[in-house]
Write a protein that holds these residues in place. Structure first.
Motif, PDB file in Angstrom:
ATOM      1  N   GLY A   1       2.489  -7.607   3.693  1.00  0.00           N
ATOM      2  CA  GLY A   1       1.160  -8.097   4.014  1.00  0.00           C
ATOM      3  C   GLY A   1       0.110  -7.296   3.261  1.00  0.00           C
ATOM      4  O   GLY A   1       0.350  -6.798   2.164  1.00  0.00           O
ATOM      5  N   LYS A   2      -1.075  -7.132   3.867  1.00  0.00           N
ATOM      6  CA  LYS A   2      -2.188  -6.406   3.254  1.00  0.00           C
ATOM      7  C   LYS A   2      -1.856  -4.925   3.182  1.00  0.00           C
ATOM      8  O   LYS A   2      -1.498  -4.312   4.177  1.00  0.00           O
TER       9      LYS A   2
ATOM     10  N   PRO B   1      -5.966  -2.239  -3.668  1.00  0.00           N
ATOM     11  CA  PRO B   1      -5.530  -2.912  -2.438  1.00  0.00           C
ATOM     12  C   PRO B   1      -5.343  -4.413  -2.644  1.00  0.00           C
ATOM     13  O   PRO B   1      -6.155  -5.076  -3.296  1.00  0.00           O
ATOM     14  N   THR B   2      -4.260  -4.930  -2.087  1.00  0.00           N
ATOM     15  CA  THR B   2      -3.933  -6.352  -2.227  1.00  0.00           C
ATOM     16  C   THR B   2      -2.887  -6.739  -1.199  1.00  0.00           C
ATOM     17  O   THR B   2      -2.497  -5.921  -0.363  1.00  0.00           O
ATOM     18  N   ASN B   3      -2.403  -7.957  -1.259  1.00  0.00           N
ATOM     19  CA  ASN B   3      -1.296  -8.401  -0.424  1.00  0.00           C
ATOM     20  C   ASN B   3       0.005  -8.251  -1.204  1.00  0.00           C
ATOM     21  O   ASN B   3       0.090  -8.681  -2.350  1.00  0.00           O
TER      22      ASN B   3
ATOM     23  N   GLU C   1      -0.168 -10.328  -4.866  1.00  0.00           N
ATOM     24  CA  GLU C   1      -1.209 -11.343  -5.011  1.00  0.00           C
ATOM     25  C   GLU C   1      -2.367 -10.819  -5.853  1.00  0.00           C
ATOM     26  O   GLU C   1      -2.742  -9.652  -5.752  1.00  0.00           O
TER      27      GLU C   1
ATOM     28  N   LYS D   1      -3.043  -1.004   1.262  1.00  0.00           N
ATOM     29  CA  LYS D   1      -4.101  -0.277   0.566  1.00  0.00           C
ATOM     30  C   LYS D   1      -3.563   0.826  -0.325  1.00  0.00           C
ATOM     31  O   LYS D   1      -4.162   1.150  -1.334  1.00  0.00           O
TER      32      LYS D   1
END
Length: 115
Positions: free
Chosen positions: A48-49, A23-25, A70, A51
């Motif tokens: 955006g975020k 999980p990240t942006n 990111e 998962k």
């Protein structure tokens, strides 16, 4: 800030598909906002975020677009690995490719009556 990025020359309706291992942006950023992102300023983006991988986003207009993954923050770095690719829309034709129509001016008179 650390991040992975890849640029694409994309057209409206193209999709950018991003895969990642945790999980990240994930952002899709137009060229005009990418410099702002790198400077830590306010920028416009799609995404955006996230998962679950993969994630795909449709490009709203033609131009150079960046897929950004990111790698956490300065104080909480992440060892994220990922890839990005561009997918063109499939055309609804017999052979799956775009058909180019040619229109020619009719010479003489044209009769459109049914017999």
């Amino acid at each position: 800030m650390k991040f992975l990025h890849k640029s694409f020359q994309a057209r409206s309706k193209d999709k950018i598909v991003v895969t990642f291992d945790q999980p990240t942006n994930v952002y899709i950023i137009h060229k005009s906002d990418f410099a702002k992102y790198k400077l830590g300023k306010t920028f416009h983006y799609i995404g955006g975020k996230v998962k679950k991988s993969p994630v795909e986003h449709e490009v709203p207009f033609d131009g150079t677009w960046y897929a950004v993954i990111e790698k956490g923050t300065h104080f909480k770095p992440l060892d994220v690995k990922g890839t990005a690719r561009l997918e063109r829309p499939k055309y609804h034709t017999l052979n799956g490719t775009e058909q180019m129509e040619t229109h020619q001016k009719v010479k003489g008179s044209y009769d459109d009556t049914l017999e």
